[in-house]
Motif scaffolding. Structure first.
Motif, mmCIF file in Angstrom:
data_model
loop_
_atom_site.group_PDB
_atom_site.id
_atom_site.type_symbol
_atom_site.label_atom_id
_atom_site.label_comp_id
_atom_site.label_asym_id
_atom_site.label_seq_id
_atom_site.Cartn_x
_atom_site.Cartn_y
_atom_site.Cartn_z
ATOM 1 N N GLY A 160 -3.221 11.540 0.247
ATOM 2 C CA GLY A 160 -4.065 11.365 1.362
ATOM 3 C C GLY A 160 -4.960 10.111 1.072
ATOM 4 N N VAL A 161 -4.762 9.662 -0.122
ATOM 5 C CA VAL A 161 -5.801 8.687 -0.593
ATOM 6 C C VAL A 161 -4.971 7.258 -0.608
ATOM 7 N N PRO A 162 -5.589 6.224 0.047
ATOM 8 C CA PRO A 162 -4.830 4.967 0.199
ATOM 9 C C PRO A 162 -5.183 4.263 -1.121
ATOM 10 N N HIS A 163 -3.753 3.686 -1.583
ATOM 11 C CA HIS A 163 -3.954 2.632 -2.813
ATOM 12 C C HIS A 163 -3.281 1.654 -2.274
ATOM 13 N N ASP A 204 -9.546 1.217 9.427
ATOM 14 C CA ASP A 204 -9.862 2.868 9.548
ATOM 15 C C ASP A 204 -10.524 3.124 10.869
ATOM 16 N N THR A 256 0.904 -1.181 0.123
ATOM 17 C CA THR A 256 -0.001 0.157 -0.001
ATOM 18 C C THR A 256 0.728 1.308 -0.081
ATOM 19 N N ARG A 257 0.277 2.266 -0.661
ATOM 20 C CA ARG A 257 0.855 3.677 -0.668
ATOM 21 C C ARG A 257 -0.188 4.722 -0.588
ATOM 22 N N THR A 258 -0.055 5.879 0.103
ATOM 23 C CA THR A 258 -0.670 6.825 0.023
ATOM 24 C C THR A 258 -0.567 7.903 -0.931
ATOM 25 N N GLU A 263 2.807 -1.354 4.279
ATOM 26 C CA GLU A 263 3.223 -0.222 3.789
ATOM 27 C C GLU A 263 4.450 -0.209 2.917
ATOM 28 N N SER A 300 -6.931 2.863 -6.075
ATOM 29 C CA SER A 300 -7.314 3.336 -4.928
ATOM 30 C C SER A 300 -8.047 2.230 -4.167
ATOM 31 N N ARG A 301 -8.335 2.375 -2.807
ATOM 32 C CA ARG A 301 -9.228 1.462 -1.867
ATOM 33 C C ARG A 301 -10.718 1.723 -2.376
#
Length: 461
Positions: free
Chosen positions: A336-339, A460, A331-333, A413, A431-432
Motif C-alpha cells: 500500500g505504500v508508493p515507491h 493523490d 513506480t511500484r506499490t 507503473e 518510498s515517496r
C-alpha cells in the motif's frame, strides 16, 4: 479575490501551524475549484499577448556586455558577475571503471532565491505565482515562483528595477518560513550551482500585481499536466512541501542513507574547470559551441526584449540541448505504500551523487547502440503501455540559462518483470515519503527528481 483573513494573534496562529503544517499542505492540495485552471491558462495567455517579448539568435560578437576572455575563450560578463561559460574536465569513479569527458559548463557561484509566498484564504493556503518571461522557455511566459532571482539580479547589478516581493524572503520579520533549503541545479550543465528554495507565509495582506496570482497547491498540481506551463523553478520550490502519505518503506531510512553513502564513495566526482577555447571534442564557432558528433547540447547567444522584466533588453549566452529529453520514475506499490525507483546520479557539476529519476537522458544519443548499452530501463519507459502511464507532460528546464530545453516527464507503473525489487547497481526503491523528507535537506534529491515528486503528489487528490 474575496478572502477571510485569520485574525488570531500571530503567536497563537504560529503554534497551531507548527503542529499541523503537513495537514495544511494536504488541504491546499485537495482544493481544486472547477474552472480555475482554464481561467489561469487564459490569464497566462492574456499576459503573453499584452506584454511585448522578442528573442533573436545572434553571433557571439554581437553579445552586449559579454566577451570572449583572452587566453581562455570563456564567455564572461564585463561586470564580473552573473555567470561565465567555461570548459570542464570531468572524471567520475575509480580506476579501472573511471569515466571522463570534457564539456562546456555554466559557472554561477552565486546562490539565487526561488521563493514562493504563501497566505491563507478562507482557511486554505494559497501560493503567489508569477507570470514570468524567460528567453529559453517554449512560449516564453510560464508560471513561476513569486521571486526567481540570482544574487546579481536582486542586488541590481544590471541597474534595473527592484524585484517585487523580495523583502519577504530577505527579511525574517515579514513572514514565517514554511520551507527553506539550498538545493542543487542541473549537474549536467551547471558547475556546483545552488539556489535557496523557500516558501514563506506572509504576515498580513500582500500588495497585488497583474503579473501575480494566488493559487492553491491543488490548482498548481492540475496545471502541471499542461505542457510547458509550470516552470522548473516553481516545481523545485514547491516540491519541498511535505504532504504525508502511507508510512512504511521497503528499506529503512538508515539503509537508504547507507546505500547512498556507499554509492557516493565509489563514484567520486572530480571536476576541473578548463578553458572553453580548445576544449577537446568541441568546436568553437562564430555563433555556437558544438560537440563534434552533433550530440548533447550547444552554446548559443540570444538578444532578448521583455516588457515586464527588471531590464527591458539584454543579451546572453544559453545552452541548447540537441533533442527532447526523457525524465521518468518507475513506480511500484509495496503493501500500500508508493515507491519510486531512484538512481544515484553522479553528474559532472555535482559535489556528490544525488537521488535522481529512474531514467534521465536524451534518447537519440543512444539510438545507435545495442539495448545492453543503453541506459537501464530506458526502453521499458519508452515502450510503456499507455494504461501504465500515470503522468505525462512536456516540462521545460530553466529558461533563464537553457534554450528550448524540454523533457517528457513520466511516471510509469511497473511490475516485477519491468522493475524487480532486486535492483541493478546504482538503483534503489525509495518510498515517496522518504523522497519527500529528503527534499528538506541539501544535496540529496536532484532537481529532476524533485519535479517528479511534485508530479507524483499531484496524483493523490
Amino acid at each position: 479575490m474575496t478572502a477571510t483573513w485569520d485574525t488570531r494573534p500571530w503567536p497563537a496562529l504560529k503554534e497551531r501551524q507548527d503542529a499541523s503544517l503537513p495537514d495544511r499542505f494536504a488541504r491546499s492540495a485537495a482544493e481544486r475549484p472547477d474552472g480555475t485552471v482554464e481561467e489561469v491558462l487564459g490569464w497566462l495567455g492574456r499576459r503573453r499577448a499584452q506584454v511585448p517579448f522578442a528573442v533573436e539568435r545572434i553571433p557571439f560578437h554581437a553579445l552586449d556586455g559579454w566577451s570572449s576572455e583572452p587566453g581562455t575563450g570563456n564567455l564572461v560578463h564585463r561586470s564580473g558577475r552573473f555567470f561565465t561559460v567555461e570548459g570542464l574536465h570531468v572524471r567520475i569513479g575509480e580506476q579501472p571503471g573511471c569515466v571522463e569527458w570534457h564539456q562546456p559548463v555554466i559557472v554561477q557561484p552565486e546562490v539565487g532565491i526561488l521563493g514562493v509566498l504563501a497566505r491563507e484564504f478562507d482557511g486554505v493556503l494559497h501560493f503567489l505565482m508569477q507570470a514570468k518571461m524567460e528567453p529559453g522557455n517554449p512560449g516564453l511566459l510560464q508560471l513561476s515562483p513569486t521571486v526567481q532571482a540570482t544574487y546579481s539580479n536582486y542586488t541590481k547589478v544590471h541597474k534595473g528595477a527592484a524585484v517585487r516581493y523580495l523583502e519577504y524572503f530577505t527579511d525574517p520579520s515579514q513572514g514565517r518560513v514554511l520551507a527553506d533549503t539550498l538545493q542543487s541545479e542541473h549537474g549536467s550543465w551547471f558547475h556546483r550551482k545552488r539556489n535557496r528554495n523557500m516558501v514563506v507565509e506572509a504576515v498580513g495582506p500582500v500588495p497585488e500585481h497583474e503579473d501575480f496570482r494566488w493559487l492553491t497547491l491543488g490548482q498548481i498540481h492540475e496545471l502541471l499536466r499542461h505542457d510547458n506551463t509550470v516552470n522548473l523553478d516553481a516545481r523545485s520550490a514547491l516540491a519541498g512541501l511535505y504532504v504525508p502519505g502511507t508510512p512504511g518503506a521497503l528499506h529503512s531510512d538508515t539503509e537508504l542513507l547507507s546505500w547512498l553513502a556507499a554509492q557516493r564513495s565509489v563514484t567520486p566526482i572530480r571536476s576541473t574547470r578548463v578553458p572553453l577555447a580548445g576544449l577537446p571534442s568541441w568546436t568553437y564557432g562564430d555563433s555556437s559551441v558544438d560537440h563534434e558528433d552533433g550530440l548533447h547540447f550547444r552554446v548559443v547567444a540570444l538578444s532578448v526584449q521583455a516588457g515586464n522584466r527588471e531590464v527591458g533588453h539584454w543579451t546572453q549566452p544559453l545552452f541548447e540541448p540537441r533533442e527532447q529529453g526523457v525524465v521518468a520514475f518507475l513506480t511500484r506499490t509495496v503493501e500500500g505504500v508508493p515507491h519510486v525507483l531512484a538512481r544515484a546520479r553522479a553528474e559532472g557539476g555535482f559535489l556528490d551523487a544525488e537521488l535522481g529519476p529512474t531514467v534521465q537522458c536524451q534518447p537519440g544519443t543512444y539510438a545507435h547502440l545495442p539495448a545492453t548499452d543503453r541506459p537501464p530501463f530506458l526502453d521499458r519507459v519508452l515502450a510503456a503501455d499507455p494504461s501504465r502511464i500515470r503522468f505525462s507532460a512536456l516540462l521545460s528546464e530553466e529558461g533563464g540559462r537553457f534554450l528550448n530545453a524540454v523533457s517528457r516527464y513520466l511516471i510509469v507503473e511497473a511490475d516485477e518483470s519491468d522493475a524487480p525489487f532486486d535492483t541493478p547497481p546504482g538503483f534503489r526503491w525509495v518510498s515517496r515519503d522518504q523522497l519527500a523528507v529528503l527534499t528538506r535537506y541539501s544535496h540529496y534529491v536532484t532537481i529532476q527528481a524533485r519535479t517528479l515528486l511534485l508530479c507524483l503528489n499531484s496524483l493523490d487528490a
